[in-house]
Motif scaffolding. Sequence first.
Motif, short mmCIF file in Angstrom:
data_model
loop_
_atom_site.label_atom_id
_atom_site.label_comp_id
_atom_site.label_asym_id
_atom_site.label_seq_id
_atom_site.Cartn_x
_atom_site.Cartn_y
_atom_site.Cartn_z
N LEU A 162 27.86 3.23 31.85
CA LEU A 162 28.91 3.00 30.87
C LEU A 162 28.42 2.75 29.44
CD1 LEU A 162 31.45 0.80 32.86
CD2 LEU A 162 31.70 3.18 32.17
N PRO A 163 27.30 2.04 29.21
CA PRO A 163 26.96 1.66 27.84
C PRO A 163 26.95 2.81 26.83
CG PRO A 163 25.61 0.42 29.36
CD PRO A 163 26.38 1.41 30.18
N ASN A 164 26.37 3.96 27.19
CA ASN A 164 26.33 5.08 26.25
C ASN A 164 27.74 5.58 25.92
OD1 ASN A 164 23.54 5.08 26.02
ND2 ASN A 164 23.25 6.55 27.67
N THR A 165 28.60 5.64 26.94
CA THR A 165 29.98 6.07 26.73
C THR A 165 30.72 5.08 25.83
OG1 THR A 165 30.00 7.16 28.89
CG2 THR A 165 32.14 6.67 27.88
N GLU A 219 32.61 4.66 17.97
CA GLU A 219 32.58 5.46 16.74
C GLU A 219 34.01 5.79 16.29
OE1 GLU A 219 30.19 8.84 17.61
OE2 GLU A 219 28.35 7.67 17.93
N ARG A 220 34.92 5.93 17.26
CA ARG A 220 36.32 6.22 16.93
C ARG A 220 37.14 4.93 16.82
NH1 ARG A 220 40.50 10.23 20.25
NH2 ARG A 220 42.34 9.77 18.96
N TRP A 221 36.77 3.93 17.62
CA TRP A 221 37.49 2.65 17.64
C TRP A 221 36.51 1.54 17.27
CZ3 TRP A 221 42.73 2.62 19.33
CH2 TRP A 221 43.18 3.83 19.86
N PRO A 222 36.16 1.40 16.00
CA PRO A 222 35.10 0.46 15.60
C PRO A 222 35.44 -1.01 15.81
CG PRO A 222 36.19 1.38 13.68
CD PRO A 222 36.70 2.16 14.85
N ASP A 223 36.71 -1.34 15.99
CA ASP A 223 37.10 -2.74 16.15
C ASP A 223 37.13 -3.19 17.61
OD1 ASP A 223 37.64 -3.10 13.35
OD2 ASP A 223 39.42 -1.87 13.65
N VAL A 224 36.63 -2.34 18.49
CA VAL A 224 36.69 -2.65 19.93
C VAL A 224 35.43 -3.35 20.39
CG1 VAL A 224 36.75 -1.61 22.23
CG2 VAL A 224 38.25 -0.74 20.45
N ARG A 225 35.60 -4.31 21.28
CA ARG A 225 34.46 -4.82 22.04
C ARG A 225 34.83 -4.76 23.52
NH1 ARG A 225 34.60 -10.34 23.60
NH2 ARG A 225 36.35 -11.53 22.72
N GLU A 257 43.55 5.13 27.52
CA GLU A 257 43.55 6.52 27.95
C GLU A 257 42.34 7.28 27.38
OE1 GLU A 257 47.31 8.06 26.73
OE2 GLU A 257 48.33 7.45 28.59
N GLN A 258 42.04 7.05 26.10
CA GLN A 258 40.90 7.72 25.49
C GLN A 258 39.60 7.32 26.15
OE1 GLN A 258 40.82 10.16 22.85
NE2 GLN A 258 38.82 10.28 23.85
N LEU A 259 39.44 6.03 26.45
CA LEU A 259 38.23 5.57 27.11
C LEU A 259 38.13 6.12 28.52
CD1 LEU A 259 35.68 3.90 27.13
CD2 LEU A 259 37.04 1.89 27.74
N ALA A 260 39.26 6.16 29.24
CA ALA A 260 39.26 6.74 30.59
C ALA A 260 38.82 8.20 30.55
CB ALA A 260 40.64 6.61 31.22
N ASN A 310 36.87 9.58 28.30
CA ASN A 310 35.45 9.63 27.98
C ASN A 310 34.58 9.29 29.19
OD1 ASN A 310 36.26 10.20 25.38
ND2 ASN A 310 35.66 8.25 24.51
N ILE A 311 35.02 8.30 29.98
CA ILE A 311 34.27 7.94 31.18
C ILE A 311 34.31 9.07 32.19
CG2 ILE A 311 34.23 6.36 33.16
CD1 ILE A 311 35.23 4.17 31.28
N PHE A 312 35.47 9.71 32.30
CA PHE A 312 35.59 10.86 33.20
C PHE A 312 34.60 11.95 32.83
CE2 PHE A 312 37.58 15.11 33.51
CZ PHE A 312 37.50 15.29 34.87
N GLU A 313 34.49 12.27 31.55
CA GLU A 313 33.58 13.31 31.10
C GLU A 313 32.12 12.93 31.39
OE1 GLU A 313 34.52 13.70 27.00
OE2 GLU A 313 36.49 14.61 27.37
N ALA A 314 31.81 11.64 31.31
CA ALA A 314 30.44 11.19 31.55
C ALA A 314 30.07 11.20 33.03
CB ALA A 314 30.24 9.79 30.98
N LEU A 315 31.04 10.89 33.89
CA LEU A 315 30.76 10.77 35.32
C LEU A 315 30.90 12.07 36.09
CD1 LEU A 315 32.50 7.39 36.24
CD2 LEU A 315 30.10 7.80 35.68
#
Length: 238
Positions: free
Chosen positions: A42-45, A51-57, A206-209, A211-216
């Motif tokens: 997950l960390p790389n994703t 980069e798109r959501w800079p206020d997220v932790r 949804e966007q994070l899901a 991105n994770i899908f594309e990585a896995l």
Amino acid sequence: VVSYARRLLSLNDQIVHIGGAGPRPELVIRVGTPSDFVASRLPNTLARFRERWPDVRFIVRTSYFDTLVRELHSGALDLFVALSMNRPHDARHAWAQEVVWVRGLTTDLDPNRPVPLVSYGDPCVYHQLAVKVLKKAEFDWEDVFTGPSMTSLTSAVIAGLGVMPMKRRRANELGMLIYEDGPLPKLPDMYCGIYIREGGAHAAYEQLADNIFEALNPQPTTVPKRVPAIAKAHTSAA
């Protein structure tokens, strides 16, 4: 009605977040998975997502499937990535994963003794799958090594203590010896699902899901058609 109300509140929050004056509020996304392998991927994703959501932790945690499902239902988790024995119908993304037996070079199964299993233990979906398949084939089994991490489990298998179910892709990545022509019954596919909760910053989830899908998943063309995401994870999943 409650579901639609939560979506309306989520949209309102996003509008305020985008158009409001002053400092933008910090968004915390809580991700859960039973798999230390998924957690390690997950960390790389997550870094690219920022980069798109800079206020997220992010808060990422691992636990057993049932615990994380309850937290998703209650809103304590925003996104959940997990394997199940049945195809999920309520995940944003779902795809099949081939599962195989792995063994050590010195592993020699005695047909007069129970099949020696290596696993995380009873709550683990791999253990549940192995037991289900062995029962159906009328094999006896015994738990010979229960470990807390994939490193400990693969070490036990390589040492010849027993056999273990594993995704073929993961086995190849780890250089594990696949028990292709062994006496054990064939294991069925399992399904990986990415679930998101209703409400909250739904667009970000949804966007994070995605991105994770594309990585896995390395072959998105083979994935079943996306289904609408709802908060309730598939209850028959292990």
